[in-house]
Design a protein around this motif. Sequence first.
Motif, PDB file in Angstrom:
ATOM      1  N   UNK A  63      -2.391 -13.232  30.457  1.00  0.00           N
ATOM      2  CA  UNK A  63      -3.752 -13.510  29.985  1.00  0.00           C
ATOM      3  C   UNK A  63      -3.792 -14.846  29.259  1.00  0.00           C
ATOM      4  N   UNK A  64      -2.788 -15.103  28.413  1.00  0.00           N
ATOM      5  CA  UNK A  64      -2.737 -16.375  27.701  1.00  0.00           C
ATOM      6  C   UNK A  64      -2.571 -17.542  28.660  1.00  0.00           C
ATOM      7  N   UNK A  65      -1.760 -17.363  29.705  1.00  0.00           N
ATOM      8  CA  UNK A  65      -1.554 -18.430  30.683  1.00  0.00           C
ATOM      9  C   UNK A  65      -2.840 -18.724  31.446  1.00  0.00           C
ATOM     10  N   UNK A  89      -7.404 -22.320  32.315  1.00  0.00           N
ATOM     11  CA  UNK A  89      -8.843 -22.548  32.311  1.00  0.00           C
ATOM     12  C   UNK A  89      -9.255 -23.622  31.327  1.00  0.00           C
ATOM     13  N   UNK A  90      -8.616 -23.630  30.164  1.00  0.00           N
ATOM     14  CA  UNK A  90      -8.913 -24.647  29.152  1.00  0.00           C
ATOM     15  C   UNK A  90      -8.531 -26.033  29.646  1.00  0.00           C
ATOM     16  N   UNK A  91      -7.342 -26.155  30.246  1.00  0.00           N
ATOM     17  CA  UNK A  91      -6.889 -27.450  30.757  1.00  0.00           C
ATOM     18  C   UNK A  91      -7.823 -27.933  31.866  1.00  0.00           C
ATOM     19  N   UNK A  92      -8.246 -27.017  32.746  1.00  0.00           N
ATOM     20  CA  UNK A  92      -9.153 -27.375  33.832  1.00  0.00           C
ATOM     21  C   UNK A  92     -10.494 -27.851  33.270  1.00  0.00           C
TER      22      UNK A  92
END
Length: 44
Positions: A13-15, A20-23
Amino acid sequence: MAEHKHGEMDVTVQEKTFDGFVKMVSRATILIIVVLVFIALVGA
């Protein structure tokens, strides 16, 4: 208290959240650069 054992925690889930944050940050950065180039070309 339970002993901590390195590498046993499920981090899928963290990955996914980090990916998603990096994208999102990458897309926002590209959008900002495009907008700045557009503003520079139009001269607004």
